[in-house]
Design an enzyme around this catalytic site. Structure first.
Site, PDB file in Angstrom:
ATOM      1  N   HIS A 232      31.321 -20.259  59.050  1.00  0.00           N
ATOM      2  CA  HIS A 232      30.983 -21.681  59.089  1.00  0.00           C
ATOM      3  C   HIS A 232      32.096 -22.523  59.696  1.00  0.00           C
ATOM      4  CE1 HIS A 232      28.214 -20.768  55.402  1.00  0.00           C
ATOM      5  NE2 HIS A 232      27.702 -20.332  56.533  1.00  0.00           N
ATOM      6  N   GLU A 262      22.390 -15.810  65.089  1.00  0.00           N
ATOM      7  CA  GLU A 262      23.831 -15.586  65.185  1.00  0.00           C
ATOM      8  C   GLU A 262      24.071 -14.266  65.910  1.00  0.00           C
ATOM      9  OE1 GLU A 262      25.327 -15.899  61.187  1.00  0.00           O
ATOM     10  OE2 GLU A 262      24.283 -17.790  60.862  1.00  0.00           O
ATOM     11  N   GLU A 358      22.322 -10.202  57.999  1.00  0.00           N
ATOM     12  CA  GLU A 358      23.454 -10.757  58.745  1.00  0.00           C
ATOM     13  C   GLU A 358      24.790 -10.188  58.267  1.00  0.00           C
ATOM     14  OE1 GLU A 358      24.360 -14.911  57.851  1.00  0.00           O
ATOM     15  OE2 GLU A 358      22.524 -15.007  56.656  1.00  0.00           O
TER      16      GLU A 358
END
Length: 403
Positions: A232, A262, A358
């Site tokens: 982040h 992503e 992820e």
């Protein structure tokens, strides 16, 4: 002149809502069944996610409080005067109450007006600070406040067909943003310029697909070099250099519904050690994609993927859980924490859950192959397996961007 505490601003016409009337009736009906079973007389939602989920109104706090009151007989939103008639136009419910700034704590006067001072009232303990709780108790001294945050989270975890369709569109929009991002990368370009290209492409695509929607909160984090170490990390003005590891992070927001893409990338070339680590992370990613299916337990998936990292002596470089639920959430609000692929979550996957895969590892600066590696796909759990709705390709065959 007397300035009122509470007013109505029914300005303009009601807008076209994100979902059908039947969808909102179903959501509110399930909530009413829950509060009936729990002997709750009324609910006061204060969170972004539940107000949006049940009322189609996504508020902008700016230091003010907002609410959605749900009883067996009514659905009423509470908003600040600064927003004018927009909350009324958006709210799926009976009416909207506007509180003014002219007296302190007018929000709680609105709560007093809409909720009887008796019985049990459900609130979100995970969203109500201590000072707000004390003011609620003072406003409704005969009420017993009970927590409904976990129960409503579980309701949101199972998506409807209409929700899944919006989420699918969101994933498609992220693919568009990913293509724009990759096209914007060149030597010396600053991170923020790459991110702007991606975000603009996604906003325009949302506007094309959802011409009646509000356009807000879509964003991109494009990270390069050292900045890839956190999932982040914000965009900076760092310039891209040859050999840089890159992180593509595209986030489309459609009426409060968050989707993500992503990818690990490199610019111009990739060192041998970077390539080895990247391939290990892809191995974990592909194994995880196969493990997501109905009946699988979140904690079991996490433990299974841990074993792969451990085989390569990389488990210590893992940084967070392997995936999470999708729906009404954002980087500054909302999360269905009961549906995350972590060792401490024992939720069993069910049809119509939507979850990401992820995996990420991060090797700190100074080690060969330093940087953060992450791939991210979104899957819809079906009756027998899961469908991957992310289309943007991953891996070294596709994401080494040539100078």
């Amino acid at each position: 002149m007397k300035l009122e505490n509470l007013i109505r601003i029914e300005n303009g016409e009601k807008v076209k809502h994100t979902f059908s009337d039947a969808e909102y009736a179903s959501r509110q009906g399930k909530l009413r069944a829950l509060i009936s079973n729990e002997n709750i007389d009324a609910v006061l939602f204060t969170s972004y996610h539940n107000i949006n989920y049940y009322g189609d109104f996504l508020y902008c706090s700016f230091g003010r409080k907002y609410g959605l009151v749900v009883t067996p007989n009514k659905v009423v939103s509470i908003s600040a005067n600064i927003d004018g008639g927009q909350p009324w136009r958006r709210t799926v419910g009976d009416y909207n109450v506007v509180y003014t700034d002219w007296q302190r704590d007018n929000f709680f006067r609105a709560v007093q007006q809409e909720i009887d001072n008796k019985g049990r009232v459900g609130i979100e303990f995970d969203h109500v600070p201590v000072d707000v709780l004390e003011k609620l108790k003072a406003a409704l001294p005969s009420v017993e406040f009970v927590d409904i945050s976990a129960q409503t989270m579980r309701l949101r975890m199972i998506k409807s067909a209409e929700e899944i369709e919006v989420i699918r569109h969101g994933a498609n929009v992220c693919d568009v943003g990913g293509a724009a991002l990759a096209a914007a990368v060149h030597e010396g370009v600053r991170e923020h310029e790459v991110a702007l290209a991606s975000t603009q492409a996604m906003v325009r695509e949302i506007a094309r697909r959802f011409p009646d929607s509000e356009l807000m909160d879509t964003w991109t984090w494009f990270q390069s070099g050292i900045n890839t170490d956190g999932a982040h990390n914000p965009v900076t003005t760092r310039k891209v250099r040859k050999g840089d590891i890159l992180s593509l992070n595209c986030f489309s927001m459609i009426a409060g519904y968050y989707t993500a893409l992503e990818r690990t990338m490199f610019f111009d070339h990739c060192s041998d050690e970077h390539l080895r680590l990247w391939k290990v992370n892809i191995e974990v990613h592909e194994a995880g994609l196969k493990l997501i299916k109905p009946g699988a337990r979140c904690s079991d998936i996490a433990h299974e993927l841990n074993r792969i990292y451990a085989e390569y002596n990389l488990l210590q470089y893992r940084t967070f859980g392997y995936g999470h639920s999708f729906g009404v959430l954002s980087h500054y609000y909302g999360r269905e924490a009961g549906l995350e692929l972590r060792e401490d979550i024992d939720t069993v996957l069910e049809p119509n859950m939507v979850i990401s895969m992820e995996p990420m590892i991060m090797l700190p600066q100074g080690l060969p192959g330093a940087g953060g590696y992450r791939e991210h796909d979104i899957l819809v759990v079906g009756e027998k397996d899961a469908t991957n709705i992310t289309g943007f390709r991953y891996g070294p065959d596709h994401n080494i961007i040539k100078a």
